[in-house]
Design a protein around this motif. Sequence first.
Motif, PDB file in Angstrom:
ATOM      1  N   SER A   1      11.148  -0.442  15.177  1.00 27.24           N
ATOM      2  CA  SER A   1      11.190  -1.826  15.647  1.00 27.24           C
ATOM      3  C   SER A   1       9.801  -2.451  15.652  1.00 27.24           C
ATOM      4  O   SER A   1       9.622  -3.624  15.295  1.00 27.24           O
ATOM      5  CB  SER A   1      11.797  -1.885  17.056  1.00 27.24           C
ATOM      6  OG  SER A   1      13.124  -1.416  17.054  1.00 27.24           O
ATOM      7  N   TYR A   2       8.809  -1.662  16.055  1.00 25.70           N
ATOM      8  CA  TYR A   2       7.422  -2.136  16.033  1.00 25.70           C
ATOM      9  C   TYR A   2       6.988  -2.479  14.617  1.00 25.70           C
ATOM     10  O   TYR A   2       6.310  -3.494  14.376  1.00 25.70           O
ATOM     11  CB  TYR A   2       6.529  -1.043  16.636  1.00 25.70           C
ATOM     12  CG  TYR A   2       5.048  -1.230  16.402  1.00 25.70           C
ATOM     13  CD1 TYR A   2       4.363  -2.282  16.999  1.00 25.70           C
ATOM     14  CD2 TYR A   2       4.338  -0.347  15.596  1.00 25.70           C
ATOM     15  CE1 TYR A   2       2.999  -2.442  16.784  1.00 25.70           C
ATOM     16  CE2 TYR A   2       2.984  -0.499  15.391  1.00 25.70           C
ATOM     17  CZ  TYR A   2       2.321  -1.555  15.984  1.00 25.70           C
ATOM     18  OH  TYR A   2       0.978  -1.711  15.767  1.00 25.70           O
ATOM     19  N   ASN A   3       7.420  -1.671  13.654  1.00 24.04           N
ATOM     20  CA  ASN A   3       7.117  -1.915  12.248  1.00 24.04           C
ATOM     21  C   ASN A   3       7.735  -3.236  11.779  1.00 24.04           C
ATOM     22  O   ASN A   3       7.098  -4.028  11.082  1.00 24.04           O
ATOM     23  CB  ASN A   3       7.656  -0.748  11.413  1.00 24.04           C
ATOM     24  CG  ASN A   3       6.989  -0.667  10.062  1.00 24.04           C
ATOM     25  OD1 ASN A   3       6.250  -1.548   9.667  1.00 24.04           O
ATOM     26  ND2 ASN A   3       7.250   0.412   9.343  1.00 24.04           N
ATOM     27  N   GLN A   4       8.971  -3.498  12.186  1.00 26.01           N
ATOM     28  CA  GLN A   4       9.641  -4.744  11.815  1.00 26.01           C
ATOM     29  C   GLN A   4       8.937  -5.956  12.425  1.00 26.01           C
ATOM     30  O   GLN A   4       8.732  -6.977  11.747  1.00 26.01           O
ATOM     31  CB  GLN A   4      11.100  -4.706  12.287  1.00 26.01           C
ATOM     32  CG  GLN A   4      11.979  -3.744  11.529  1.00 26.01           C
ATOM     33  CD  GLN A   4      12.503  -4.346  10.239  1.00 26.01           C
ATOM     34  OE1 GLN A   4      12.400  -5.529  10.008  1.00 26.01           O
ATOM     35  NE2 GLN A   4      13.060  -3.501   9.387  1.00 26.01           N
TER      36      GLN A   4
ATOM     37  N   LEU B   1      -5.840   0.382  -1.011  1.00 26.12           N
ATOM     38  CA  LEU B   1      -5.924   0.729   0.413  1.00 26.12           C
ATOM     39  C   LEU B   1      -4.680   1.488   0.877  1.00 26.12           C
ATOM     40  O   LEU B   1      -4.780   2.397   1.716  1.00 26.12           O
ATOM     41  CB  LEU B   1      -6.111  -0.541   1.242  1.00 26.12           C
ATOM     42  CG  LEU B   1      -7.459  -1.245   1.109  1.00 26.12           C
ATOM     43  CD1 LEU B   1      -7.472  -2.530   1.930  1.00 26.12           C
ATOM     44  CD2 LEU B   1      -8.601  -0.332   1.544  1.00 26.12           C
ATOM     45  N   SER B   2      -3.518   1.131   0.347  1.00 29.48           N
ATOM     46  CA  SER B   2      -2.284   1.842   0.712  1.00 29.48           C
ATOM     47  C   SER B   2      -2.328   3.286   0.247  1.00 29.48           C
ATOM     48  O   SER B   2      -1.906   4.206   0.966  1.00 29.48           O
ATOM     49  CB  SER B   2      -1.071   1.136   0.102  1.00 29.48           C
ATOM     50  OG  SER B   2      -0.910  -0.158   0.620  1.00 29.48           O
ATOM     51  N   SER B   3      -2.845   3.512  -0.966  1.00 34.59           N
ATOM     52  CA  SER B   3      -2.981   4.875  -1.460  1.00 34.59           C
ATOM     53  C   SER B   3      -3.949   5.680  -0.601  1.00 34.59           C
ATOM     54  O   SER B   3      -3.688   6.838  -0.251  1.00 34.59           O
ATOM     55  CB  SER B   3      -3.468   4.839  -2.911  1.00 34.59           C
ATOM     56  OG  SER B   3      -3.670   6.133  -3.400  1.00 34.59           O
ATOM     57  N   LEU B   4      -5.072   5.060  -0.231  1.00 31.56           N
ATOM     58  CA  LEU B   4      -6.050   5.736   0.628  1.00 31.56           C
ATOM     59  C   LEU B   4      -5.462   6.036   1.999  1.00 31.56           C
ATOM     60  O   LEU B   4      -5.643   7.129   2.546  1.00 31.56           O
ATOM     61  CB  LEU B   4      -7.299   4.858   0.756  1.00 31.56           C
ATOM     62  CG  LEU B   4      -8.433   5.403   1.625  1.00 31.56           C
ATOM     63  CD1 LEU B   4      -8.981   6.699   1.041  1.00 31.56           C
ATOM     64  CD2 LEU B   4      -9.548   4.371   1.760  1.00 31.56           C
ATOM     65  N   ASN B   5      -4.715   5.081   2.564  1.00 24.43           N
ATOM     66  CA  ASN B   5      -4.108   5.264   3.881  1.00 24.43           C
ATOM     67  C   ASN B   5      -3.112   6.421   3.870  1.00 24.43           C
ATOM     68  O   ASN B   5      -3.101   7.272   4.773  1.00 24.43           O
ATOM     69  CB  ASN B   5      -3.434   3.959   4.310  1.00 24.43           C
ATOM     70  CG  ASN B   5      -2.781   4.058   5.668  1.00 24.43           C
ATOM     71  OD1 ASN B   5      -3.430   4.326   6.673  1.00 24.43           O
ATOM     72  ND2 ASN B   5      -1.470   3.852   5.707  1.00 24.43           N
ATOM     73  N   SER B   6      -2.251   6.475   2.845  1.00 22.05           N
ATOM     74  CA  SER B   6      -1.259   7.555   2.764  1.00 22.05           C
ATOM     75  C   SER B   6      -1.927   8.903   2.521  1.00 22.05           C
ATOM     76  O   SER B   6      -1.499   9.933   3.067  1.00 22.05           O
ATOM     77  CB  SER B   6      -0.258   7.259   1.650  1.00 22.05           C
ATOM     78  OG  SER B   6       0.462   6.075   1.913  1.00 22.05           O
ATOM     79  N   GLY B   7      -2.989   8.912   1.690  1.00 20.46           N
ATOM     80  CA  GLY B   7      -3.698  10.162   1.453  1.00 20.46           C
ATOM     81  C   GLY B   7      -4.363  10.712   2.705  1.00 20.46           C
ATOM     82  O   GLY B   7      -4.320  11.922   2.968  1.00 20.46           O
ATOM     83  N   LEU B   8      -4.966   9.827   3.513  1.00 22.33           N
ATOM     84  CA  LEU B   8      -5.577  10.274   4.777  1.00 22.33           C
ATOM     85  C   LEU B   8      -4.516  10.742   5.768  1.00 22.33           C
ATOM     86  O   LEU B   8      -4.752  11.671   6.550  1.00 22.33           O
ATOM     87  CB  LEU B   8      -6.398   9.130   5.375  1.00 22.33           C
ATOM     88  CG  LEU B   8      -7.679   8.761   4.614  1.00 22.33           C
ATOM     89  CD1 LEU B   8      -8.333   7.537   5.253  1.00 22.33           C
ATOM     90  CD2 LEU B   8      -8.655   9.933   4.581  1.00 22.33           C
ATOM     91  N   GLU B   9      -3.360  10.094   5.755  1.00 22.64           N
ATOM     92  CA  GLU B   9      -2.277  10.520   6.647  1.00 22.64           C
ATOM     93  C   GLU B   9      -1.850  11.952   6.354  1.00 22.64           C
ATOM     94  O   GLU B   9      -1.487  12.704   7.278  1.00 22.64           O
ATOM     95  CB  GLU B   9      -1.096   9.567   6.483  1.00 22.64           C
ATOM     96  CG  GLU B   9       0.114   9.907   7.342  1.00 22.64           C
ATOM     97  CD  GLU B   9       1.300   9.009   7.044  1.00 22.64           C
ATOM     98  OE1 GLU B   9       2.442   9.475   7.197  1.00 22.64           O
ATOM     99  OE2 GLU B   9       1.085   7.844   6.642  1.00 22.64           O
TER     100      GLU B   9
ATOM    101  N   SER C   1       0.040   0.628   7.081  1.00 18.04           N
ATOM    102  CA  SER C   1       1.058   0.683   6.031  1.00 18.04           C
ATOM    103  C   SER C   1       1.998  -0.516   6.102  1.00 18.04           C
ATOM    104  O   SER C   1       2.367  -1.088   5.065  1.00 18.04           O
ATOM    105  CB  SER C   1       1.855   1.984   6.165  1.00 18.04           C
ATOM    106  OG  SER C   1       2.900   2.038   5.228  1.00 18.04           O
ATOM    107  N   ALA C   2       2.381  -0.921   7.323  1.00 17.60           N
ATOM    108  CA  ALA C   2       3.276  -2.067   7.481  1.00 17.60           C
ATOM    109  C   ALA C   2       2.614  -3.356   7.004  1.00 17.60           C
ATOM    110  O   ALA C   2       3.224  -4.163   6.294  1.00 17.60           O
ATOM    111  CB  ALA C   2       3.700  -2.199   8.942  1.00 17.60           C
TER     112      ALA C   2
END
Length: 449
Positions: free
Chosen positions: A296-299, A329-337, A354-355
Motif C-alpha cells: 500500500s505504501y508503494n501504491q 539508477l534502477s539497475s544500481l538500486n536492485s544490484g545493491l539490494e 524502486s517505486a
Amino acid sequence: LIATPIARRVSTVMPYGTVGMMPKSSKTANGSVSSLLHRFSSPMNVLLLAVFLDYLGVALVVPNLIFRFTELGGTPESYGLLSSAYAASQLIGGVAIGFLADGRLGRKRALQLSFLGAGVSYLVVGLSDTIFLLVVSRVVVGLTKQTMTCSTAMVTLLSDEASRTQALGRLSSMMTFAFIVGQSAGGMLSQRYGRRAPCFVASGLFGMNLCLVEVVLPATHLPAQPRLERPHNGTTFATLRASLLRSREALRGAGGRMLLLRLFYGLLMRSSYSMHSLYESREWAVSPAVSGTLASYNQLLGLAIDWMVVGKLVSRVPESQLLCICLLLSSLNSGLEHQHRQFYVYAGVHLPVSAVLGRIIRTCIASVFSKAVPAEDIGVVLSVLDVCSSAINVVAPLYGGLIIGRLGVAAQPLVASAHYLLLLPPTWVAVRAVVPPAPADRLSKKKAA
C-alpha cells in the motif's frame, strides 16, 4: 442507497397534505437527507462504488495468491504456468464478454457476470486443497472477470462529453484507492485468520456487488443503446483493411520502435517482479500485515510521484536522458539490494527508490510513445498495443518462472538489475528518434500562454 426507492414508495402512500403538517425544521432535515440519498444512489456513484468493492476484493486475494500456491506445493516454474493460463483466458474472455456486452447480454448483465465469476473463483481459491483447483479458479476468473471493460463502457454511456474525462478519472482513482486499502487489509486478515480468510471476504464482497448492481442500478437507468445496422461483408473487410493499413503506417519509424520498447519493457519487468511478494516473505521474513502495508505504501508513493514529481522533472530534463538515468539508477538500486539482508535498508531505501524510479520510467515511456504516434492514429495504435500486451502477459510469467526457478527466489533483485541494464541500449536508440521540444520552444509557449 437501498432506502431511496422505499422512501419514494412510502411518500406516494401518505395522504395529501401530511407533509405540510410537519414542522419546518423536520421538512428541511428530510429534504437534505432525501437529496443526499438521491445523490449517492445515482447510477454513476453506484457504479463507482461497485468498482471500488470489486478492486478491493482483487487486492485482498491477488497478493495472497502466490502464498496459497506455495502452501499447496507449487514451484516458481508452475506459478509461471498458472499466471500464463490466467492471462490467456483473460485474453479470450475479454473478446467474448465485450461481444456479449454489446449484444444481447447488455453491459449491466456483463458486469454482473464478472462479479459472479470472480466471487466463485475466489471462493474456490480459499477452499482448494490441490493445485488443479487453483488453476481452474484462475481460468474461470480470467474468462469471466472483465470489470474494467464493462465499467468503462458504462461510464461512457452514463456521462456526456463534457464530464467524461472527470468520470474516467474518478474510476481510475477508485481502483488505486481500493488497492491501497485492500493490500493492507488483506495482509492483516492473513496474519490473524490465515491465508484463506481474504479469499472468503473477497467472495462475499463480489456477492454484495452482484446484489447492489441488481437492486440499485436497474437497466432502466442506463441510456438506450442504439442498434447499429450490421455492415455488409465487403464494408467490414474494407474497414478492417483500412485499420490495418493505418496502424502499419503509424508504426513505421519512431512509433514502431517505441511500441517494441514498451512491449520489451513490459516483458522484462513483469518477469522480474511476478514473484516479488514471495521474495519479501522468504528473504525478509515479513508478516502478511507488514507485506500488505509495504504494498500500500508503494501504491501511495507512486500516486504522489505521478501527481507532483514527473511533470517537474520532464520540464527540466529531456525525457531521453531522464529515462536512461532512471534505468541506470534502477539497475544500481536492485544490484545493491542483492548485496545485503537488512530489512530496514530495504524498506527505507530500496523499496521507495524502486517505486519512484519505476513510476518515472513508465510515465516517460508512455509520454514518448504518444509523441511518436500521429494524433489521428492513436486509437488504432493503442488497440495494437493492448493486443500485444495481452500476449506479453502470457509469455512473461513463463520466462520469469523459468529464470527465478533456476536461480532461486533470492536472485530476484539480481535478475531485475540485469533486465534494467538490458533495457538501456534499446531505450536510447528508440527515444532519440522522438525529438522533444527544445527548452526555448517551451519557454516561448509558456510566455504565449
